[in-house]
Enzyme design. Structure first.
Site, short mmCIF file in Angstrom:
data_model
loop_
_atom_site.label_atom_id
_atom_site.label_comp_id
_atom_site.label_asym_id
_atom_site.label_seq_id
_atom_site.Cartn_x
_atom_site.Cartn_y
_atom_site.Cartn_z
CG HIS A 141 28.88 60.44 79.09
ND1 HIS A 141 28.46 61.75 79.15
CD2 HIS A 141 30.23 60.50 79.13
CE1 HIS A 141 29.51 62.56 79.25
NE2 HIS A 141 30.60 61.81 79.24
CG HIS A 143 35.11 59.00 79.35
ND1 HIS A 143 35.89 60.07 78.94
CD2 HIS A 143 33.93 59.53 79.77
CE1 HIS A 143 35.21 61.19 79.11
NE2 HIS A 143 34.02 60.89 79.62
CE LYS A 224 31.14 64.62 74.43
NZ LYS A 224 31.91 63.86 75.40
CG HIS A 226 35.02 66.80 75.58
ND1 HIS A 226 35.80 67.69 76.28
CD2 HIS A 226 34.49 65.96 76.50
CE1 HIS A 226 35.75 67.40 77.57
NE2 HIS A 226 34.96 66.35 77.74
CG HIS A 253 31.82 68.29 77.76
ND1 HIS A 253 32.27 67.48 78.79
CD2 HIS A 253 32.21 69.54 78.10
CE1 HIS A 253 32.90 68.21 79.69
NE2 HIS A 253 32.88 69.47 79.28
CG HIS A 279 28.10 66.28 81.57
ND1 HIS A 279 28.36 67.37 80.79
CD2 HIS A 279 29.12 65.42 81.35
CE1 HIS A 279 29.48 67.19 80.13
NE2 HIS A 279 29.96 66.01 80.46
CG HIS A 327 38.19 67.94 82.77
ND1 HIS A 327 37.96 67.76 81.42
CD2 HIS A 327 37.09 67.47 83.39
CE1 HIS A 327 36.76 67.23 81.24
NE2 HIS A 327 36.22 67.04 82.42
CG ASP A 367 31.38 61.63 82.48
OD1 ASP A 367 32.28 61.26 81.71
OD2 ASP A 367 31.21 62.82 82.80
#
EC number: 3.5.1.5
Length: 572
Positions: A141, A143, A224, A226, A253, A279, A327, A367
């Protein structure tokens, strides 16, 4: 005539053997050696007056033309591995892969030398007698926000990074996607300089198939999905159709706000197909408040991210601030605050601790820089294991912590490898796999490795002043070694790509020097295949109180005020 020495003398010279217990860092976890593959009296030890000398434990005649001669051997080392168990052995390496776990040496003078573990003049030796060897960690995971992450990862014992991104763009800050063929090529070229194995996710958020296929053909090892791009049932179905067609994994996610459906709608869209849930507790995102229920399905490969691991007195407060940043939320907007509050639930975070200890949650990840810390996957795993021993007691009746230790190490080694179709190459110290090996002093286990070996070559290590007369004077800190320098970087790390990309020879097309290895078997795995973490109980969540029950029993635990492997290891 045999020489008899005391057990204390033996351990001081050759390290612990069967029945000896070793404490892991300052945790309350004790590993007991289950098997010793070495022949007493024929142990290999390098140094002045020791046995690895010409005509003794080193062959005087074997050349490297002999395929049984090792390039590198780690002697007398304690191995902690999800597949091999907790054993004592020599580790033999040739051509960057592990070729033997057993007894190394000179068959002309020694008994019981493993056939393909000859020590010759071509062999480098590292004494492992008071060290622990583990497989390099795998973080699924990532980024890819900044390239410096790779250094922090390898310094923590993580040698493989899987995720997505393009640098510090807002899309990457929030989602682990490398979108499109152009960015895929650029990121492969950039990752040539990184000392770790790398695999990239394409953006899986598309309701038609061709935009997904082209990313996989350009090298994505998976897709992925999201919620920030819209985790709708149509998107989920499209991504999984392409995954089944092209044998890649899908990570997801899910939809925190339940905009396009609830957990049941997502599971209906998944329709029994294998998927890797990120998660899975929900603080990092996902159907509120019951995404944690996804862990009970046999086709779901459930992962945690490390910021909620383990549950402590500071976990909740820290998460609210992190969420606002990652976010793009605004504390002045009531809807944004409500969104954040819906994701951070003490009840489900407490349950997550126990679900890991039960083997219901199977994978640990970071993450990185998007609510998680790339250098703390290993630390947080063992902190969780220790907390659970203190709160739940021993697992089993062995009189040691071996089963719990094997359960937890599997979460960041073999299980992420199985999930992404790369377990043939990494994830354990089994013969035939790439020699990505982390060596630890027991007192620093899980916190600060001594040496990190990539593909059989030392790439990172704790090192003292380069101008000193010996390697150990202060200041001692992690430094890149020759395996992470110059052209060697391309020979000590690999790219994991799709079969379609391997067939298209993106290595030549993109001008890459690192080896590319195709993932395979991503669609025929299930939770039953995840080592020591394959439990699928019935999970329910109270929609108002957020209480989690497993097979009808409430599961919860208290947050702790302090954890092991913490401040005392980071005073300077």
């Amino acid at each position: 005539m045999a020489l008899t020495i005391s057990r204390a003398q033996y351990v001081a010279t050759y390290g612990p053997t069967v029945g000896d217990k070793v404490r892991l860092g300052d945790t309350n976890l004790w590993a007991t050696i289950e098997q010793d593959l070495l022949t007493k009296g024929d142990e290999c030890k390098f140094g002045g007056g020791k046995s690895v000398r010409d005509g003794m434990a080193q062959s005087g005649t074997a050349t490297r033309d002999n395929p049984n001669v090792l390039d590198f051997v780690i002697t007398n080392v304690m191995i902690i591995d999800a597949k091999l168990g907790i054993i004592k052995a020599d580790i033999g390496i040739r051509d960057g892969r592990i070729v033997g776990i057993g007894q190394a040496g000179n068959p002309d003078t020694m008994d019981n030398v493993t056939p393909n573990m000859i020590i010759g003049a071509s062999t480098e030796v590292h004494n492992g007698a008071h060290l622990i060897a583990t497989a390099g960690g795998i973080d699924t995971h990532i980024h890819f926000i900044c390239p410096q992450q790779a250094q922090h990862a390898i310094e923590s014992g993580v040698t493989t990074l899987i995720g997505g991104g393009t640098g510090p763009a807002d899309g990457t800050h929030a989602t682990t996607c490398t979108p499109g063929a152009w960015y895929m090529e650029r990121m492969f070229q950039a990752a040539e300089a990184l000392p770790v194995n790398v695999g990239f996710f394409g953006k899986g958020n598309c309701s038609t198939l061709d935009p997904l296929r082209e990313q996989i053909e350009a090298g994505a090892l998976g897709l992925k999905i999201h919620e920030d791009w819209g985790a709708t049932p149509a998107v989920i179905d499209s991504a999984l159709k392409v995954a089944d067609e092209m044998d890649i994994q899908v990570a997801i996610h899910t939809d925190t706000l339940n905009e396009s459906g609830f957990l049941e709608d997502t599971m209906k869209a998944i329709d029994g197909r294998v998927i890797h849930t990120f998660h899975t507790e929900g603080a990092g995102g996902g159907h509120a408040p019951d995404i944690i229920k996804a862990a009970m399905y046999s086709n779901v490969l459930p992962a945690s991210t490390n910021p909620t691991r383990p549950f402590t007195k500071n976990t909740i407060d820290e998460h609210l601030d992190m969420l606002m940043v990652c976010h793009h939320l605004d504390k002045r907007v009531p809807e944004d605050v409500a969104f954040a509050d819906s994701r951070i639930r003490p009840e489900t975070i407490a349950a997550e601790d126990i679900l890991h200890d039960m083997g219901v949650f199977s994978i640990m990840s970071s993450d990185s820089q998007a609510m998680g810390r790339i250098g703390e996957v290993v630390i947080r795993t063992w902190q969780t294991a220790d907390k659970m021993k203190m709160q739940r007691g021993e697992l089993g009746n062995e009189g040691n912590d071996n089963f719990r230790i094997k359960r937890y190490i599997a979460k960041y080694t073999i299980n992420p490898a199985i999930a992404h179709g790369i377990a043939e190459h990494i994830g354990s110290l089994e013969v035939g796999k790439i020699a990505d090996i982390v060596l630890w002093k027991p007192m620093f286990f899980g916190v600060k490795p001594e040496v990190v070996i990539k593909k059989g070559f030392i790439s990172y290590a704790k090192m003292g002043d380069p101008n000193a007369s010996i390697p150990t004077p202060q200041p001692v800190f992690y430094r890149p070694m020759y395996g992470a320098q110059g052209l060697a970087t391309a020979q000590t790390a690999v790219f994991f790509v799709s079969q379609a990309a391997e067939k298209a020879d993106i290595r030549a097309k993109f001008g890459l020097h690192k080896e590319t290895i195709a993932v395979k078997g991503c669609r025929n795995v299930g939770k039953k295949d995840l080592v020591h973490n394959d439990v699928t109980p019935n999970i329910t969540v109270d929609a108002e109180r957020y209480e989690v029950r497993v097979d009808g029993e409430l599961i919860t635990c208290e947050p702790v005020d302090s954890v092991p492997l913490g401040q005392r290891y980071f005073l300077f």
